[in-house]
Each structure stands twice: as structure tokens, then as C-alpha cells.
Enzyme design. Structure first.
Site, PDB file in Angstrom:
ATOM      1  N   LYS A  57      74.028  45.003  -6.905  1.00 24.56           N
ATOM      2  CA  LYS A  57      73.834  44.609  -8.539  1.00 24.56           C
ATOM      3  C   LYS A  57      74.452  45.809  -9.343  1.00 24.56           C
ATOM      4  O   LYS A  57      75.041  45.688 -10.411  1.00 24.56           O
ATOM      5  CB  LYS A  57      72.880  44.303  -8.814  1.00 24.56           C
ATOM      6  CG  LYS A  57      71.699  45.061  -9.144  1.00 24.56           C
ATOM      7  CD  LYS A  57      70.328  44.199  -9.147  1.00 24.56           C
ATOM      8  CE  LYS A  57      69.081  45.318  -9.113  1.00 24.56           C
ATOM      9  NZ  LYS A  57      68.910  45.951 -10.020  1.00 24.56           N
ATOM     10  N   THR A  58      74.007  47.067  -9.189  1.00 22.55           N
ATOM     11  CA  THR A  58      74.409  48.054 -10.127  1.00 22.55           C
ATOM     12  C   THR A  58      75.905  48.242 -10.200  1.00 22.55           C
ATOM     13  O   THR A  58      76.456  48.370 -11.005  1.00 22.55           O
ATOM     14  CB  THR A  58      73.646  49.445  -9.659  1.00 22.55           C
ATOM     15  OG1 THR A  58      72.238  49.041  -9.266  1.00 22.55           O
ATOM     16  CG2 THR A  58      73.886  50.495 -10.596  1.00 22.55           C
ATOM     17  N   ASP A  94      69.869  44.737 -16.966  1.00 21.40           N
ATOM     18  CA  ASP A  94      69.143  44.816 -15.543  1.00 21.40           C
ATOM     19  C   ASP A  94      67.745  44.507 -15.208  1.00 21.40           C
ATOM     20  O   ASP A  94      66.974  44.548 -16.482  1.00 21.40           O
ATOM     21  CB  ASP A  94      69.539  46.269 -15.337  1.00 21.40           C
ATOM     22  CG  ASP A  94      69.513  46.554 -14.038  1.00 21.40           C
ATOM     23  OD1 ASP A  94      69.495  45.537 -12.921  1.00 21.40           O
ATOM     24  OD2 ASP A  94      69.884  48.007 -13.477  1.00 21.40           O
ATOM     25  N   GLU A  95      67.402  44.400 -14.326  1.00 21.85           N
ATOM     26  CA  GLU A  95      66.037  44.035 -13.752  1.00 21.85           C
ATOM     27  C   GLU A  95      65.410  42.895 -14.638  1.00 21.85           C
ATOM     28  O   GLU A  95      64.313  43.299 -15.165  1.00 21.85           O
ATOM     29  CB  GLU A  95      65.303  45.349 -13.787  1.00 21.85           C
ATOM     30  CG  GLU A  95      65.719  46.449 -13.070  1.00 21.85           C
ATOM     31  CD  GLU A  95      65.671  46.405 -11.769  1.00 21.85           C
ATOM     32  OE1 GLU A  95      65.030  45.450 -11.149  1.00 21.85           O
ATOM     33  OE2 GLU A  95      65.951  47.406 -11.073  1.00 21.85           O
ATOM     34  N   GLN A 153      61.757  40.432  -6.618  1.00 22.65           N
ATOM     35  CA  GLN A 153      61.326  41.518  -6.695  1.00 22.65           C
ATOM     36  C   GLN A 153      60.584  41.982  -8.140  1.00 22.65           C
ATOM     37  O   GLN A 153      60.631  42.989  -8.927  1.00 22.65           O
ATOM     38  CB  GLN A 153      62.640  42.666  -6.808  1.00 22.65           C
ATOM     39  CG  GLN A 153      63.094  42.628  -5.585  1.00 22.65           C
ATOM     40  CD  GLN A 153      64.335  43.758  -5.670  1.00 22.65           C
ATOM     41  OE1 GLN A 153      64.253  44.623  -5.597  1.00 22.65           O
ATOM     42  NE2 GLN A 153      65.501  43.178  -5.300  1.00 22.65           N
ATOM     43  N   ARG A 170      63.778  48.917   0.727  1.00 19.76           N
ATOM     44  CA  ARG A 170      64.165  50.141   0.336  1.00 19.76           C
ATOM     45  C   ARG A 170      64.908  50.740   1.330  1.00 19.76           C
ATOM     46  O   ARG A 170      65.587  51.905   1.190  1.00 19.76           O
ATOM     47  CB  ARG A 170      63.118  51.232  -0.243  1.00 19.76           C
ATOM     48  CG  ARG A 170      62.432  50.633  -1.506  1.00 19.76           C
ATOM     49  CD  ARG A 170      63.263  50.217  -2.383  1.00 19.76           C
ATOM     50  NE  ARG A 170      63.471  48.850  -2.724  1.00 19.76           N
ATOM     51  CZ  ARG A 170      64.536  48.194  -3.077  1.00 19.76           C
ATOM     52  NH1 ARG A 170      65.208  48.790  -3.957  1.00 19.76           N
ATOM     53  NH2 ARG A 170      64.507  46.762  -3.166  1.00 19.76           N
TER      54      ARG A 170
END
Length: 777
Positions: free
Chosen positions: A33-34, A226-227, A257, A617
Site C-alpha cells: 500500500k505504501t 494512510d492507515e 489492522q 510483520r
DNA sequence: GATTATATGGTTTTT
DNA sequence: CCATATAATC
């Protein structure tokens, strides 16, 4: 041209190419996504000629913002990216408010209170209202107020709300509304905003000042967030206002998340987004590029136990990978040792670097056992979180001086500095000052400036006058000197630096160094070139510096990003990061899921999402661990293994057992089983012989027995010497082990190890990089 | 008023 | 166990 689109999959391209109108990207863990966000911004600029000045991107940390900027600059190959408005909600709004503050009655140089400052103000207010701070615990009061603000409930709304009144009455805190009102007034009077105010005041600005609203609506033609799953209602409403003109709002998030509900974040924002805009384009990124099939599979299994979710299925083309390791130890210390030993072993066997490893845990307090074990083995590590640099007392003290010089309305800063270093203005005097200030409704500073008028006499008066003169001197220098020179002057003239310099204890030495480091950071701030800005207050002044650092995350302060160190952090802090090998430690009931979060389904599901974040992660290797007993409140506490472990299918797991009991017996299972009998809750955990292989057992199965040491009281002149040139035969003093003589020196030059014969404690091997030794002769 | 000794009580996560 | 808050003493 457009070659930045190569390497994106179909869905990613779709997200990048969508030009106008609301866009929601549901991006699973590790789905790139980044990359999509940065490419999207790049594409807007390169293909659609959108001016960088017209793009606003909100990220979760300042570090993420900086990286994004850098990547975009790299792809574009020019310096345009520096004109992008990228940052966290808090820092972007602080920057805007710095310009607009006077509109809402605040000074441009408003102070930002961190949690500690805020709680201190709350405490003062509680005392002034003659309430009992046992009944109204500042911690509780603060979180109530914070929760209210994040839901856009102001002090007046709160105090008048019937339901809230009932709720607080039931919880034995009927005056909470009044405290809220008093707290808000005090912050306003002090010219200060707490973290939540940065959102609230921004909202009020846009809501109540149409000219400001239209100014920023015009400016931010494209907004990216974002997020998104971790935004709260206040943030939601602000974005709704800002985006209303162009409706070019792009949000990226993953409901699985969402781990910040304690900060007011709500997944509702994702659902609401679809309702608020007519025609929302939705793109799902479901291909994971990060993890092995095994890791991804158990992640999917775990999160599948949560009820409400946006439907998506993560898949990957990556290799199957190793099984997930699940290790049980007896104690937290053995868990630490097991992790350190495993890192050592894996590093050698697979030629991994230290930075390929991360140790993740639920609470900061868990870091201790890992630190000790890593240090003992000479493995370099870095801890994220915990007490950040800017929260250290000595740093806050010096900063309080600077804050006060910039904003003399800040009573909180004043209270901090007025008698530090001690100058004879104690509690009684300050109580009087506070009393007069409240009576006349003026600032404490004004009382001090007219101390004689208020009846202060002789000793106290003299001390106060001296203090006032000192501060006024600093203020007059504010316009003449830059932030760095002023800070140095303040450090010198306030005697802070001298005081710390004279403290020759190890802690004192560290504090002195910290202050020097702070001064360096100010120097660095001054010397970094100005961010190009369109007529904003953003300058190199002390005020800008102070506001900037109060919003730094610990992750941001990371100076050597690529340092080859093992990373230790909470799972919260690990969000958005990835590592080759991940240890998730402390998988025990009451710890993870945490005892505070098992009372409702919502809380428990958030804990599970946290576990999901932790698992995802890992790129290649994942080790889960738990200890049967660990120290909490200074006492050994028994715990069952985490319920989350039962949610992982057995065939993906390889269980093992590390620790002392195994060693004593030469057989892993008998002692283990005996122990199990003493502890209920192990019934279902079948420790089958899966690790009975003939492979050489790693060294963590043999912890050396540690004889009790005779504590030594260091000499008063004890000070660590430079041990670089230490040689056999020399006499030394160790803080704990006492006096001794060097027997041999060995180890690599960067990690020398000395064998020392101590008079009281016998022979020990000491790593010179870590031990503090005084050379006696 | 300052320095030191004792008590208490608190741990989830963070901008 | 730790850090901070209060009490006791100079």
C-alpha cells in the site's frame, strides 16, 4: 514515461490511475500500500500536472511521511516533492494552526502539552476545585477528557450531557464535567493545546471560520490518508470538511489492522466513508508480497476468529516457508535467553544480519529480559518506545525554560523551572503566587513581575526578582540570537548545565550528555534548510522548533535507520514494518490478550487484530513464545498460555521447550510434564516429541548456574575508566563484583572480553563494552 | 526550604 | 520491580 507503473499488479494500477473522486483502498497486510500511495502521488504530479502544493497526505508517523517524500522525489527526479504537504494529522494541523491560531484566540507560539504536561494541569485543576485526587485520578480524568475530545464532545457539551452525567455519577466522579471545563479553560489561558486539541481546534477553525475553510479547501485539491482504520471521529469530520469542495479524498486502510481504538479510532470511519460520498471507487489489494505461505495462512486463520470484517482473502505467490516455531519457557528470563540464543544461531547458520530480527511484545515492560540476554551475548540492539528522549526529566527541564521564554502564559512550564535549579522559591511561595494569580485572574508570571506589590518580602522577594530578571534577559535575547545560541545561553545562565556537570554519578553523566545532545539537535534544526513554504509562519525560530519536537514519535527520532541492530518494540510500534525473522513474545493470558482487554468482544477482537499485525510483520520466519511464569510487580506470576495459540492449526506449528528444567534432567519432557501438573491449563497443549530430533540442541538449553554474588559498594570516587588499553595484571574495580585483577584479555577488538579474578566473587568473564570498570592502577 | 527516607501504587497500547 | 508522592529531619 509512466514506467513507475511497471511492477504494479492490476489492482495496484487501478488504485494509482483513478484520478478524481473519492477512492477507498482496502489494503491487506503486505500488499504494497505504501508503494501504491507514493506511486499515486507521483502519478498525479507527473501525468496530471497536479501541483505539489495542492496535495495533502496524512500518514501515521513523521518517519513514514519523510520516506514517502523521499521516494516520490526519487521517482520524479526533481525537487518538487518538498512542496507536498505530508505528515501526521497532528503535525500537519499544528503547522496550520501555527498560522491561524489568533483566529481562535491562541497565540502563534502556542505551547503543545504532551500527556505528562496535560495530566499535571489536570492535577492542579482538581486541587483548585477542592476535589480529591484519589477519587479523581488524573490518569482516568485525562482519558475521559481525551475520549470526549476525540469524539468531538467539547467541555460544555460534556458538562451538559445527561447521559454522561449519569454515567459519571455512577462511577463516583460526578464532577468530571466541571474538571473538563476548568481544564479546557486553563489550557486556553496558558496558551497551550494538548494532542487532542490539535484536532479539535483545527475542526473548530474550519467549522467556524468559512474563510479559513475555503482557503484550505482550495489548497488541498487532493487528499490522501494512510492507515485510515486508525482515524477517529474528529479526524473524520476534519477530512470531510477539507475534502468537501473537490471530493478527491483517497483513503487506504485495513480493518483487520485497526489497533488504536483506545485512542478513539473507529473502523466505523471506513463504513461511513462509503455512505458520505455518492460514488466511492473501491479497490481491494489482496496479494501479499511480504510473507511465506505458512505465515500468511496462520494469520488468516487467526483473524478469521473475529466476527465483523470487510471481506477479503489474502494470498501470496511466495514460497511455503518454514513452519511456525512455538517455544515455551519457564520464566521471562529464559524466554529472553532463548530469543537471544536463537538469534545468534540463526544469524550464523543463515548469514543473517542483526537488523533482520525483530522482537515484538505487548507491553514495554517486557523489553527487560531481552535486553539483558542480548547484552550478555554481545548482540547489538535498539529499543523503540518506552521513555523517549524528549520525555527525560533533564530534557523537559531545559525545554520548559525555552517554552516559557516563548510563551510566558504557560504556567505549567513556569512551575517546572521556577525552582530548578534550586533558587529558594519553594512550595509556600508558589502557593501564594497561584493564589494571587487566581484571585486577580492574571498569569503567575505577572504576579512574579510585581512580587513586591503582592507583599513578598526579603528572601523570597529577592529570589523572585532575580528569577524575573534572568527570564527577561533571556527574552530580550530571543530576538537577537538564534534558537541554538539562546538554548546554550539558557543552559549556562540558568545553571542547569553546571548542575548536571557537577553530578559525577553515572546517571548524572548520562543526563549531562543528554542535554548536550538536545543542544546538538537544536543546532541541527537551525542548520537544515528551510522547507519551502508559502508565506507561513514556518520559520527557524524557537517556537517552530518546540512545536515540532513535541510531535516527534520515537520512531522518528531514529537517527541511524540502517544500523545493524536487532529491533525491540511493542506490536503497536511495529505497525507498517517488516522483518525477515520475527519473535512474538509473551503469548500468555493476562498479558496477550491483556487482562485489561478481555471484558468485551470488541476489546478481545482488537487484541486479536494486534496478534494478526504481529504475525504479518514476518517475511520468512516466525517464532512465538510464552513463559509459564514472569515477574510482574516484582513478583513471580504464573500464567496460562494465550488463547490465541489455540487458534493456530497444529500442522503449521513446531513446538519446543527451552529452559533450565530441560537441562537438569537431560530430558526435555519429564521435568516439563511435572511442571505442567503443577500448573493447570496445560491440558490441551500436547508437547509431542516433535523436537526430539537428533540435531544438536542450541545453547539455550544450558544456562550456567549463577552463584550468588557478594554485593560490593562502589567507592565514592567510582567512575568508569576508558578500558581500551586494559591489560592483564591491572587492578580494577567493578560496580557489583568489587576489586579484582585482570587475568587474561580476549575477544575481538570491537568486543573485548576480560577474565577478571575478583577478591570477593571469584573469576568472571566481563564484556568491556558493557561493564563499567574503574582502573585502580 | 531542602535533602533524605519511607510509602504507595501502578502497567496496555501512543499522537 | 520502578517511579513518584508524602513524611521526616536537618
Amino acid at each position: 514515461m509512466l514506467n513507475y507503473l511497471q511492477g504494479l499488479n492490476e489492482m495496484q494500477q487501478k488504485a494509482v490511475l483513478h484520478k478524481d473522486g473519492p477512492l477507498m483502498i482496502i489494503a491487506g497486510a503486505g500488499s504494497g500500500k505504501t508503494k501504491v500511495l507514493t506511486t499515486r502521488i507521483t502519478h498525479l504530479m507527473a501525468a496530471h500536472n497536479v501541483d505539489a502544493f495542492n496535495i495533502l497526505a496524512l500518514t501515521f508517523t513523521n518517519k513514514a511521511a519523510a520516506e514517502m517524500k523521499e521516494r516520490i522525489a526519487h521517482i520524479l527526479g526533481n525537487t518538487e516533492a518538498r512542496n507536498l504537504y505530508i505528515g501526521t494529522f497532528h503535525s500537519v494541523f499544528a503547522r496550520i494552526l501555527r498560522t491561524e491560531a489568533p483566529k481562535i484566540g491562541y497565540p502563534n507560539n502556542f505551547t503543545i502539552y504532551d500527556t505528562e504536561d496535560a495530566k499535571s494541569v489536570i492535577k492542579t485543576v482538581i486541587n483548585e476545585l477542592n476535589l480529591d485526587d484519589k477519587q479523581y485520578k488524573p490518569n482516568t480524568v485525562y482519558s475521559r477528557i481525551s475520549a470526549a475530545k476525540n469524539a468531538l464532545v467539547g467541555p460544555a457539551d460534556y458538562a451538559n450531557d445527561y447521559h454522561l452525567q449519569q454515567e459519571d455519577a455512577k462511577a463516583n466522579r460526578p464532577m468530571l464535567g466541571q474538571i473538563f471545563v476548568a481544564y479546557a479553560n486553563r489550557c486556553f489561558k496558558n496558551g497551550a493545546m494538548d494532542f487532542d486539541d490539535l484536532l479539535i481546534k483545527m475542526y473548530e477553525l474550519l467549522k467556524n471560520y468559512p474563510d479559513a475553510l475555503s482557503k484550505y479547501q482550495r489548497k488541498f485539491k487532493y487528499i490522501l490518508i494512510d492507515e485510515y482504520q486508525d482515524t477517529n471521529p474528529a479526524q473524520y469530520e476534519i477530512i470531510k470538511l477539507l475534502g468537501a469542495m473537490h471530493e478527491n479524498v483517497c483513503v487506504v486502510g485495513d480493518d483487520a489492522q485497526s489497533i488504536y481504538s483506545f485512542r478513539g479510532a473507529t473502523i466505523e470511519n471506513i463504513l461511513q466513508f462509503k455512505k458520505d460520498y455518492d460514488d466511492v471507487a473501491i479497490v481491494k489489494l489482496e496479494q501479499n508480497y511480504r510473507s511465506t505461505k505458512n505465515i500468511l495462512h496462520i494469520a488468516n486463520q487467526v483473524i478469521g476468529n473475529n466476527k465483523g470484517q470487510i471481506e477479503k482473502v489474502l494470498f501470496t505467490d511466495n514460497a511455503e516457508g518454514e513452519k511456525i516455531k512455538l517455544v515455551r519457557t519457564l520464566t521471562d528470563n529464559e524466554e529472553g535467553k532463548m530469543v537471544a540464543d536463537t538469534i545468534q544461531e540463526q544469524r550464523l547458520r543463515y548469514h543473517l544480519a542483526n537488523k533482520d530480527f525483530a522482537i515484538l511484545y505487548r507491553t514495554n515492560a517486557q523489553s527487560r529480559s531481552f535486553e539483558e540476554a542480548l547484552r550478555r551475548m554481545g548482540i547489538p540492539y535498539r529499543i523503540y518506545g518506552g521513555i523517549s528522549f524528549y520525555q527525560r526529566k533533564e530534557i523537559k527541564d531545559l525545554l520548559a525554560y525555552l517554552r516559557f521564554i516563548v510563551n510566558t502564559n504557560d504556567d505549567e512550564a513556569l512551575k517546572r523551572i521556577i525552582n530548578y535549579p534550586a533558587r529558594g522559591i519553594g512550595k509556600t511561595s508558589m502557593e501564594k503566587v497561584a493564589l494571587y494569580a487566581n484571585e486577580k485572574n492574571i498569569h503567575m508570571w505577572e504576579v512574579l513581575c510585581n512580587a513586591a506589590m503582592f507583599g513578598f518580602k526579603s528572601g523570597a522577594l529577592e529570589s523572585i526578582d532575580n528569577f524575573v530578571i534572568t527570564i527577561k534577559m533571556f527574552q530580550s535575547e530571543l530576538t537577537k540570537q538564534n534558537a541554538y545560541d539562546l538554548a546554550v545561553l539558557v543552559g549556562k545562565h540558568s545553571n542547569i548545565v553546571k548542575e548536571l556537570f557537577n553530578d559525577k554519578t553515572t546517571e548524572g553523566l548520562a543526563r549531562y550528555e543528554n542535554v548536550q545532545e538536545l543542544l546538538n539537535s537544536i543546532k541541527e534544526f537551525i542548520e537544515t534548510p528551510l522547507n519551502e513554504e508559502d508565506g507561513e509562519v514556518g520559520d527557524k525560530g524557537l517556537g517552530t522548533y518546540l512545536q515540532q519536537i513535541s510531535l516527534l514519535t520515537d520512531a522518528d527520532a531514529d537517527s541511524d535507520e540502517n544500523a545493524d541492530t536487532v529491533k525491540l518494540m511493542t506490536i503497536h510500534a511495529a505497525k507498517g514494518l517488516e522483518f525477515t525473522m520475527v519473535f512474538v513474545a509473551g503469548l500468555e493470558e493476562t498479558l496477550f490478550p491483556n487482562a485489561m482487554s478481555i471484558n468485551t468482544r470488541e476489546e478481545l477482537e482488537e487484541e486479536r487484530r494486534l496478534f494478526y499485525v504481529a504475525i504479518t510483520r514476518a517475511k520468512a520466519k516466525l517464532v512465538l513464545s510464552y513463559a509459564n511464569a514472569r515477574y510482574r510487580f516484582g513478583q513471580l506470576q504464573q500464567n496460562d498460555s494465550s488463547r490465541f495459540l489455540e487458534e493456530i492449526p497444529e500442522e503449521y506449528i513446531e513446538r519446543s521447550y527451552a529452559g533450565q528444567a530441560a537441562r537438569n534432567n537431560g530430558n526435555n519432557w519429564q521435568q516439563g510434564t511435572a511442571f505442567e501438573r503443577m500448573n493447570r491449563g496445560f491440558g490441551n497443549n500436547n508437547f509431542s516429541a516433535s523436537n526430539s530430533s537428533e540435531k544438536k540442541k542450541p545453547s539455550y538449553l544450558t544456562p550456567p548456574p549463577r552463584p550468588a554474588i557478594k554485593e560490593h559498594v562502589p567507592s565514592n570516587n567510582f567512575e568508569a575508566s576508558n578500558t581500551a588499553l586494559l591489560q592483564a595484571g591491572q587492578r580494577v574495580e567493578h560496580q557489583k563484583f568489587g576489586f579484582g585483577q585482570i587475568v587474561t584479555m580476549e575477544g575481538a577488538s570491537h568486543n573485548p572480553i576480560a577474565t577478571i579474578h575478583f577478591e570477593q566473587n571469584g573469576e568472571k568473564k566481563i564484556m568491556l563494552n558493557y561493564a563499567k570498570l574503574r582502573i585502580v592502577e
